[in-house]
Motif scaffolding. Structure first.
Motif, short mmCIF file in Angstrom:
data_model
loop_
_atom_site.label_atom_id
_atom_site.label_comp_id
_atom_site.label_asym_id
_atom_site.label_seq_id
_atom_site.Cartn_x
_atom_site.Cartn_y
_atom_site.Cartn_z
N ASP A 36 -47.54 25.30 14.35
CA ASP A 36 -46.49 25.00 15.31
C ASP A 36 -45.88 23.64 14.97
O ASP A 36 -45.73 22.76 15.82
CB ASP A 36 -46.99 25.07 16.75
N LEU A 37 -45.56 23.51 13.70
CA LEU A 37 -44.96 22.28 13.20
C LEU A 37 -43.58 22.08 13.82
O LEU A 37 -43.15 20.94 14.04
CB LEU A 37 -44.84 22.34 11.68
N THR A 38 -42.88 23.17 14.07
CA THR A 38 -41.56 23.13 14.68
C THR A 38 -41.54 24.03 15.90
O THR A 38 -42.44 24.86 16.10
CB THR A 38 -40.49 23.62 13.68
N GLU A 39 -40.48 23.90 16.69
CA GLU A 39 -40.32 24.76 17.86
C GLU A 39 -39.66 26.09 17.50
O GLU A 39 -40.09 27.14 17.97
CB GLU A 39 -39.49 24.05 18.93
N PHE A 40 -38.64 26.03 16.63
CA PHE A 40 -37.86 27.23 16.34
C PHE A 40 -37.91 27.66 14.88
O PHE A 40 -37.27 28.63 14.50
CB PHE A 40 -36.39 27.02 16.75
N GLY A 41 -38.67 26.93 14.05
CA GLY A 41 -38.77 27.29 12.65
C GLY A 41 -37.52 27.04 11.84
O GLY A 41 -37.35 27.59 10.75
N ASP A 42 -36.62 26.18 12.33
CA ASP A 42 -35.35 25.94 11.64
C ASP A 42 -35.52 24.95 10.50
O ASP A 42 -36.42 24.09 10.50
CB ASP A 42 -34.32 25.41 12.64
N ALA A 43 -34.63 25.05 9.53
CA ALA A 43 -34.72 24.25 8.32
C ALA A 43 -34.62 22.76 8.61
O ALA A 43 -35.33 21.94 8.01
CB ALA A 43 -33.63 24.67 7.33
N ASP A 44 -33.74 22.37 9.52
CA ASP A 44 -33.55 20.94 9.77
C ASP A 44 -34.81 20.31 10.35
O ASP A 44 -35.14 19.16 10.03
CB ASP A 44 -32.38 20.71 10.73
N SER A 45 -35.54 21.04 11.18
CA SER A 45 -36.77 20.49 11.76
C SER A 45 -37.83 20.29 10.68
O SER A 45 -38.56 19.28 10.69
CB SER A 45 -37.31 21.41 12.85
N TYR A 46 -37.93 21.21 9.71
CA TYR A 46 -38.88 21.00 8.61
C TYR A 46 -38.46 19.82 7.75
O TYR A 46 -39.32 19.07 7.26
CB TYR A 46 -38.99 22.26 7.76
N ARG A 47 -37.16 19.64 7.56
CA ARG A 47 -36.69 18.48 6.79
C ARG A 47 -37.10 17.18 7.48
O ARG A 47 -37.61 16.25 6.84
CB ARG A 47 -35.17 18.54 6.63
N ARG A 48 -36.89 17.11 8.79
CA ARG A 48 -37.24 15.89 9.52
C ARG A 48 -38.76 15.69 9.58
O ARG A 48 -39.24 14.56 9.54
CB ARG A 48 -36.64 15.93 10.93
N LEU A 49 -39.50 16.78 9.64
CA LEU A 49 -40.96 16.67 9.63
C LEU A 49 -41.45 16.12 8.29
O LEU A 49 -42.32 15.25 8.25
CB LEU A 49 -41.59 18.03 9.90
N LYS A 50 -40.88 16.63 7.21
CA LYS A 50 -41.28 16.13 5.89
C LYS A 50 -40.97 14.65 5.77
O LYS A 50 -41.76 13.87 5.20
CB LYS A 50 -40.56 16.91 4.79
N ASN A 51 -39.84 14.20 6.30
CA ASN A 51 -39.51 12.78 6.29
C ASN A 51 -40.52 11.97 7.11
O ASN A 51 -40.89 10.85 6.73
CB ASN A 51 -38.10 12.55 6.84
N ALA A 52 -40.97 12.53 8.22
CA ALA A 52 -41.96 11.82 9.04
C ALA A 52 -43.28 11.68 8.29
O ALA A 52 -43.89 10.60 8.28
CB ALA A 52 -42.18 12.58 10.35
N PHE A 53 -43.72 12.73 7.63
CA PHE A 53 -44.98 12.66 6.89
C PHE A 53 -44.88 11.73 5.68
O PHE A 53 -45.90 11.21 5.21
CB PHE A 53 -45.38 14.05 6.41
N ALA A 54 -43.67 11.51 5.18
CA ALA A 54 -43.50 10.68 3.98
C ALA A 54 -43.92 9.23 4.20
O ALA A 54 -44.15 8.50 3.24
CB ALA A 54 -42.05 10.74 3.51
N GLN A 55 -44.04 8.80 5.45
CA GLN A 55 -44.44 7.43 5.72
C GLN A 55 -45.94 7.21 5.49
O GLN A 55 -46.40 6.06 5.45
CB GLN A 55 -44.09 7.05 7.16
N LEU A 56 -46.71 8.28 5.33
CA LEU A 56 -48.15 8.18 5.13
C LEU A 56 -48.48 7.95 3.66
O LEU A 56 -47.78 8.46 2.78
CB LEU A 56 -48.84 9.44 5.63
N ASP A 57 -49.55 7.21 3.40
CA ASP A 57 -49.97 6.98 2.02
C ASP A 57 -51.25 7.75 1.70
O ASP A 57 -52.03 7.36 0.84
CB ASP A 57 -50.14 5.49 1.74
N PHE A 58 -51.48 8.86 2.41
CA PHE A 58 -52.57 9.78 2.08
C PHE A 58 -52.01 11.20 2.17
O PHE A 58 -50.98 11.44 2.82
CB PHE A 58 -53.78 9.58 3.00
N PRO A 59 -52.66 12.16 1.52
CA PRO A 59 -52.10 13.52 1.44
C PRO A 59 -52.02 14.21 2.80
O PRO A 59 -52.85 13.99 3.69
CB PRO A 59 -53.08 14.26 0.53
N VAL A 60 -51.00 15.05 2.94
CA VAL A 60 -50.82 15.88 4.14
C VAL A 60 -50.89 17.35 3.71
O VAL A 60 -50.20 17.77 2.78
CB VAL A 60 -49.47 15.60 4.82
#
Length: 282
Positions: free
Chosen positions: A48-72
């Motif tokens: 349940d990474l996103t609410e509607f499974g839309d492409a833009d939400s996955y793009r924004r999620l990937k950007n959020a995870f990019a701030q981490l310095d360990f694997p996701v």
């Protein structure tokens, strides 16, 4: 080995708001994980990474995870859409069209399962997915193994969110993991609450959500008679930490944000700390 877990992010619940409530809650958790000492070795994101499974939400999620310095290591839940997920997380392995894979976590082997069935809120686990899991478990019957899935295979007492123990997919999954003594835990999400139980000889640890939580109400519910009970509550965004101590997997749940401190490690507390540590074997 320290594995962090987030789940039920539901990014895109407010599709026209890039600074939406659920993104702010996720960022609170990620900020806390980044500042931890010791830092997690990796992060699992259990569907349940996103609410509607839309492409833009996955793009924004990937950007959020990019701030981490360990694997996701992400997986899908019932709100996700596999094709859009795969387009934005192309490095995540799959099998026969399912987001199902394994990765090494130091001394642990982690098997990530796909329990999504399009159009269904509850879990699913077909014969194809079961065959993959059985084959992976047969490959190594000794190494400590963690099984990770979005939907818990257990009934938890919150009637409107329950999984019935006799559902076909639960029975199929049970047949895969029964009598596997090297499975040290099954880690799940979906229920938006911290829950643990014993099942098939191992521990199930269910992580609370980064998005709002499900209210704890174990009274019967009549789908034909709305009774105005609380269902979703704005408790703080939460996460789990799974620590492998060399022989057991220990799970902690916490919430992001400030906690009111009632004591600190200062000269007044030094004697207590010394005495507690001195009691342990050298």
């Amino acid at each position: 080995m320290l594995i962090a877990q987030v789940t039920d992010i539901h990014l895109g619940f407010e599709p026209d708001n890039p600074a939406e409530f659920n993104r702010k809650r996720l960022d609170q958790v990620l900020k806390q994980l980044k500042s931890m000492v010791p830092k997690p070795d990796c992060l699992i994101a259990t569907g349940d990474l996103t609410e509607f499974g839309d492409a833009d939400s996955y793009r924004r999620l990937k950007n959020a995870f990019a701030q981490l310095d360990f694997p996701v290591w992400p997986m899908v839940g019932n709100h996700d859409i596999r094709a859009n997920f795969a387009a934005h997380f192309p490095d995540v392995p799959g099998h026969d069209g399912f987001v199902q894979y394994e990765f090494d976590a130091g001394p642990l082997r982690v098997l990530m399962l796909d329990t999504l069935e399009d159009g269904r809120h509850g879990g699913a686990f077909c014969a194809v997915r079961a065959a993959w899991l059985t084959a992976r478990l047969d490959e190594d019957r000794a190494r400590p193994t963690v099984v990770v899935m979005h939907h818990p295979p257990v009934e938890v007492g919150i009637e409107w969110m329950n999984t019935h123990p006799e559902e076909d997919w639960v029975q199929r999954f049970r047949a895969c993991v029964a009598e596997r003594s090297n499975i040290v835990a099954i880690i799940c999400g979906h229920l938006h609450r911290p829950i643990t139980t014993q099942w098939e000889g191992t521990t199930i640890a269910i992580c609370p959500a980064t998005s709002p939580q499900v209210a704890l109400d174990m009274s019967p519910i009549d789908p034909e008679r709305p009774d105005n009970r609380p269902m979703i509550i704005a408790d703080p965004p939460a996460f789990a930490l799974h620590w492998w101590n060399g022989s057991e997997l220990i799970t902690h749940f916490d919430t992001a944000g400030a906690h009111v401190m009632l004591a600190q490690f200062d000269a007044k507390m030094q004697g207590l700390v010394r005495s507690l540590i001195a009691e342990r074997p050298a």
